[in-house]
Design an enzyme around this catalytic site. Structure first.
Site, PDB file in Angstrom:
ATOM      1  N   ASP A   1       0.873  -1.177   0.000  1.00  0.00           N
ATOM      2  CA  ASP A   1       0.000   0.000   0.000  1.00  0.00           C
ATOM      3  C   ASP A   1       0.910   1.226   0.000  1.00  0.00           C
ATOM      4  O   ASP A   1       1.425   1.628   1.041  1.00  0.00           O
ATOM      5  CB  ASP A   1      -0.897  -0.016   1.237  1.00  0.00           C
TER       6      ASP A   1
ATOM      7  N   GLU B   1      -1.359  -1.422  -4.749  1.00  0.00           N
ATOM      8  CA  GLU B   1      -2.613  -0.695  -4.949  1.00  0.00           C
ATOM      9  C   GLU B   1      -2.397   0.479  -5.894  1.00  0.00           C
ATOM     10  O   GLU B   1      -1.392   1.191  -5.799  1.00  0.00           O
ATOM     11  CB  GLU B   1      -3.156  -0.199  -3.612  1.00  0.00           C
TER      12      GLU B   1
ATOM     13  N   ASP C   1      -2.223   1.085   7.213  1.00  0.00           N
ATOM     14  CA  ASP C   1      -1.374   0.843   6.046  1.00  0.00           C
ATOM     15  C   ASP C   1      -0.997  -0.632   5.926  1.00  0.00           C
ATOM     16  O   ASP C   1      -1.053  -1.206   4.837  1.00  0.00           O
ATOM     17  CB  ASP C   1      -0.122   1.720   6.100  1.00  0.00           C
TER      18      ASP C   1
END
Length: 169
Positions: free
Chosen positions: A11, A71, A143
């Site tokens: 992420d 992502e 996160d």
């Protein structure tokens, strides 16, 4: 015979980049590790990107994943912040690619849909589903949780792709 596949989910973020490692064998998911790599906000941008690079490189070296999932970022109203996030995302894709891993990308809504069943959800729903899907999961912060969700999304997509290939073959 199937082999265990180790996936790193990432992420990306300039302040904090979350990472999560899972093992998958068929439909089975097993938590391995998770955490965050941080950069020092008092440093210049290039130095911060180096910190992210070095931290992610340590994770990839230590856990030796087979595949990576990152992502995708979204564009917001702050163009400067979007550009910086894009640079952090570039590091998140570069590190596993340089290690020889295939890197897949997933939209935030696809990640949420894979983990909680709908494309729009809250962080607490992701946390809850991570604990259901992998009872021994440990994560500190959103996160790392998001990175684990990204890895799970990739694991689900790998399974769907294998099924399509088997039906087509």
């Amino acid at each position: 015979m199937q082999n265990t596949i180790r996936i790193v989910g990432i992420d990306p973020g300039l302040r904090r980049t979350g990472w999560g490692i899972i093992d998958t064998l068929g439909n089975s998911l097993r938590f391995v590790a998770s955490g965050t790599v941080t950069s020092d906000g008092d440093m210049d941008l290039a130095s911060r990107l180096c910190q992210l690079h070095d931290g992610l490189a340590e994770v990839v070296h230590a856990y030796k994943p087979d595949e990576a999932a990152v992502e995708q970022t979204f564009v917001n109203k702050d163009a400067v912040a979007t550009l910086k996030l894009g640079q952090a995302r570039g590091i998140a894709m570069l590190v596993p690619a340089r290690a020889g891993l295939h890197v897949s990308e997933y939209a935030p809504n696809a990640v949420k849909k894979a983990v909680i069943g709908v494309g729009h959800g809250e962080k607490h729903q992701i946390h809850m589903m991570l604990k259901i899907l992998m009872p021994k999961v440990e994560f500190k912060g959103d996160d790392a949780a998001d990175a684990l969700a990204i890895a799970i999304c990739h694991a689900h997509n790998r399974g769907s792709n294998r099924m399509r290939q088997a039906l087509a073959g």
